[in-house]
Write a protein that holds these residues in place. Structure first.
Motif, PDB file in Angstrom:
ATOM      1  N   VAL A  22     -56.955   6.333   1.361  1.00 63.16           N
ATOM      2  CA  VAL A  22     -57.780   5.229   1.842  1.00 63.16           C
ATOM      3  C   VAL A  22     -57.437   4.878   3.291  1.00 63.16           C
ATOM      4  O   VAL A  22     -58.324   4.637   4.118  1.00 63.16           O
ATOM      5  CB  VAL A  22     -57.617   4.001   0.921  1.00 63.16           C
ATOM      6  CG1 VAL A  22     -58.307   2.784   1.522  1.00 63.16           C
ATOM      7  CG2 VAL A  22     -58.182   4.296  -0.466  1.00 63.16           C
ATOM      8  N   ALA A  23     -56.137   4.865   3.606  1.00 66.93           N
ATOM      9  CA  ALA A  23     -55.719   4.538   4.967  1.00 66.93           C
ATOM     10  C   ALA A  23     -56.260   5.559   5.963  1.00 66.93           C
ATOM     11  O   ALA A  23     -56.708   5.202   7.067  1.00 66.93           O
ATOM     12  CB  ALA A  23     -54.197   4.474   5.049  1.00 66.93           C
ATOM     13  N   GLN A  46     -42.062  15.349  -5.609  1.00 66.72           N
ATOM     14  CA  GLN A  46     -42.052  14.949  -4.208  1.00 66.72           C
ATOM     15  C   GLN A  46     -41.844  13.442  -4.032  1.00 66.72           C
ATOM     16  O   GLN A  46     -41.664  12.977  -2.909  1.00 66.72           O
ATOM     17  CB  GLN A  46     -43.369  15.378  -3.543  1.00 66.72           C
ATOM     18  CG  GLN A  46     -43.499  16.893  -3.424  1.00 66.72           C
ATOM     19  CD  GLN A  46     -44.877  17.336  -2.957  1.00 66.72           C
ATOM     20  OE1 GLN A  46     -45.715  16.522  -2.636  1.00 66.72           O
ATOM     21  NE2 GLN A  46     -45.097  18.646  -2.946  1.00 66.72           N
ATOM     22  N   TYR A  47     -41.882  12.704  -5.122  1.00 69.11           N
ATOM     23  CA  TYR A  47     -41.701  11.263  -5.021  1.00 69.11           C
ATOM     24  C   TYR A  47     -40.223  10.954  -4.776  1.00 69.11           C
ATOM     25  O   TYR A  47     -39.349  11.527  -5.413  1.00 69.11           O
ATOM     26  CB  TYR A  47     -42.182  10.574  -6.302  1.00 69.11           C
ATOM     27  CG  TYR A  47     -42.478   9.107  -6.125  1.00 69.11           C
ATOM     28  CD1 TYR A  47     -41.604   8.146  -6.589  1.00 69.11           C
ATOM     29  CD2 TYR A  47     -43.635   8.691  -5.476  1.00 69.11           C
ATOM     30  CE1 TYR A  47     -41.878   6.803  -6.425  1.00 69.11           C
ATOM     31  CE2 TYR A  47     -43.916   7.356  -5.306  1.00 69.11           C
ATOM     32  CZ  TYR A  47     -43.033   6.414  -5.784  1.00 69.11           C
ATOM     33  OH  TYR A  47     -43.299   5.086  -5.615  1.00 69.11           O
ATOM     34  N   SER A  48     -39.948  10.067  -3.869  1.00 65.07           N
ATOM     35  CA  SER A  48     -38.581   9.803  -3.399  1.00 65.07           C
ATOM     36  C   SER A  48     -37.585   9.573  -4.539  1.00 65.07           C
ATOM     37  O   SER A  48     -37.779   8.689  -5.378  1.00 65.07           O
ATOM     38  CB  SER A  48     -38.586   8.574  -2.483  1.00 65.07           C
ATOM     39  OG  SER A  48     -37.280   8.284  -2.045  1.00 65.07           O
ATOM     40  N   GLY A  49     -36.552  10.393  -4.574  1.00 63.73           N
ATOM     41  CA  GLY A  49     -35.464  10.229  -5.534  1.00 63.73           C
ATOM     42  C   GLY A  49     -35.744  10.744  -6.924  1.00 63.73           C
ATOM     43  O   GLY A  49     -34.852  10.753  -7.780  1.00 63.73           O
ATOM     44  N   ARG A  57     -50.711   6.263  -7.095  1.00 66.01           N
ATOM     45  CA  ARG A  57     -51.092   5.097  -6.293  1.00 66.01           C
ATOM     46  C   ARG A  57     -50.761   5.318  -4.821  1.00 66.01           C
ATOM     47  O   ARG A  57     -51.564   5.020  -3.937  1.00 66.01           O
ATOM     48  CB  ARG A  57     -50.363   3.849  -6.800  1.00 66.01           C
ATOM     49  CG  ARG A  57     -50.872   3.292  -8.103  1.00 66.01           C
ATOM     50  CD  ARG A  57     -50.196   1.971  -8.421  1.00 66.01           C
ATOM     51  NE  ARG A  57     -50.611   0.932  -7.492  1.00 66.01           N
ATOM     52  CZ  ARG A  57     -49.966  -0.220  -7.333  1.00 66.01           C
ATOM     53  NH1 ARG A  57     -48.849  -0.465  -8.010  1.00 66.01           N
ATOM     54  NH2 ARG A  57     -50.416  -1.122  -6.489  1.00 66.01           N
ATOM     55  N   ALA A  58     -49.566   5.857  -4.555  1.00 66.70           N
ATOM     56  CA  ALA A  58     -49.158   6.104  -3.169  1.00 66.70           C
ATOM     57  C   ALA A  58     -50.087   7.105  -2.504  1.00 66.70           C
ATOM     58  O   ALA A  58     -50.477   6.940  -1.334  1.00 66.70           O
ATOM     59  CB  ALA A  58     -47.715   6.603  -3.131  1.00 66.70           C
ATOM     60  N   ASN A  59     -50.470   8.156  -3.227  1.00 67.63           N
ATOM     61  CA  ASN A  59     -51.402   9.141  -2.672  1.00 67.63           C
ATOM     62  C   ASN A  59     -52.765   8.515  -2.389  1.00 67.63           C
ATOM     63  O   ASN A  59     -53.424   8.849  -1.400  1.00 67.63           O
ATOM     64  CB  ASN A  59     -51.572  10.312  -3.647  1.00 67.63           C
ATOM     65  CG  ASN A  59     -50.455  11.321  -3.496  1.00 67.63           C
ATOM     66  OD1 ASN A  59     -49.509  11.101  -2.760  1.00 67.63           O
ATOM     67  ND2 ASN A  59     -50.555  12.429  -4.213  1.00 67.63           N
TER      68      ASN A  59
END
Length: 267
Positions: A247-248, A193-196, A240-242
């Motif tokens: 957190v956001a 699912q990570y872009s590209g 990290r993105a997840n």
């Protein structure tokens, strides 16, 4: 199942010779976990042995844990792969994320060696099998069939292990891939699912195949290592993105509770 994988027993026609032939087919990865053997009459015909001799051979193989019988359903190759680790150790690994990167580091080295061996040793049949898998990967990619892509990923690397013609590598890798399929180390959906990433993964698999097809061990080793480096790097980025998203969302939830969802006044 192809009719020519079994050979007629030429000398003595004993149960031991039948046992040895089936064991070799399992060891070499020709017969795989879950494969169903032909019926007793047909199998006796192919080995050119009597049915009592065949029954004795099948009983021996079952006692050795290589075959399993299902009542009224035939005889199958047993789960000879098993697990590398005991269940408590697997649970321990799953709770500690650093084990994932040790696993990827291990695969980086082993996949490189395996691809190099495959480039040196792959037969025409090995290359034809790999080409067929790559074509299926292209189709699954075009259809955005993530589950099919994931399954073909494992099948592709397993076929390279077979083309390396080293039985220790073959069975070690199969055990490693089972842990991956069971999600012990990480969820491959994170990477897909990570872009590209799906495009890059397909390109990398094609590069490995082309190097093996060209019988270039150095190029195959580099392509396999580059692939594993990309997987490790992308997994870290995806995790990290997840975590940023998690957190956001917590921040938004907490501030919404404090301010009733309204913008806070600044001093």
């Amino acid at each position: 199942m192809a009719s020519d994988i079994f050979s007629k027993v030429e000398h003595g026609r004993t149960a031991d010779e039948v046992v040895q032939q089936v064991e070799s087919l399992i060891l070499d990865g020709v017969l795989r976990v879950g494969d169903r053997l032909p019926g007793e009459r047909e199998l006796a015909r192919r080995f050119d042995v009597s049915r009592p001799i065949l029954r004795e051979a099948l009983k021996t193989l079952e006692q050795r844990g290589l075959l399993t019988s299902r009542h009224g359903g035939g005889t199958f190759i047993a789960d000879v792969i098993g697990e590398i680790f005991s269940q408590p150790v697997m649970d321990l690994i799953a709770r500690h994320r650093r084990a994932t990167y040790d696993y990827l580091e291990y695969r980086h080295e082993v996949e490189g060696i395996t691809a190099a061996f495959a480039a040196e040793r792959a037969t025409k049949a090995d290359k034809d099998l790999l080409q067929g898998i790559v074509e299926s990967m292209r189709e699954a990619h075009a259809q955005e069939d993530f589950d099919r892509e994931a399954a073909l990923d494992v099948e592709f690397h397993s076929a390279i292990g077979e083309a390396a013609h080293n039985i220790i590598l073959l069975h070690t890798l199969r055990s490693c891939y089972r842990l991956l399929s069971n999600g012990v180390f990480f969820n491959r959906a994170l990477i897909y699912q990570y872009s590209g990433s799906r495009d890059r993964l397909l390109e990398q698999h094609i590069a490995i195949f082309e190097a093996i097809a060209a019988s270039n061990p150095d190029m195959a080793k580099r392509a396999a290592e580059n692939h594993m480096e990309f997987v490790a790097r992308t997994l870290k980025q995806a995790e990290r993105a997840n975590d940023w998203v998690r957190v956001a969302n917590l921040r938004l939830q907490q501030r919404g509770q404090k301010g009733g969802g309204k913008k806070q006044k600044t001093e």
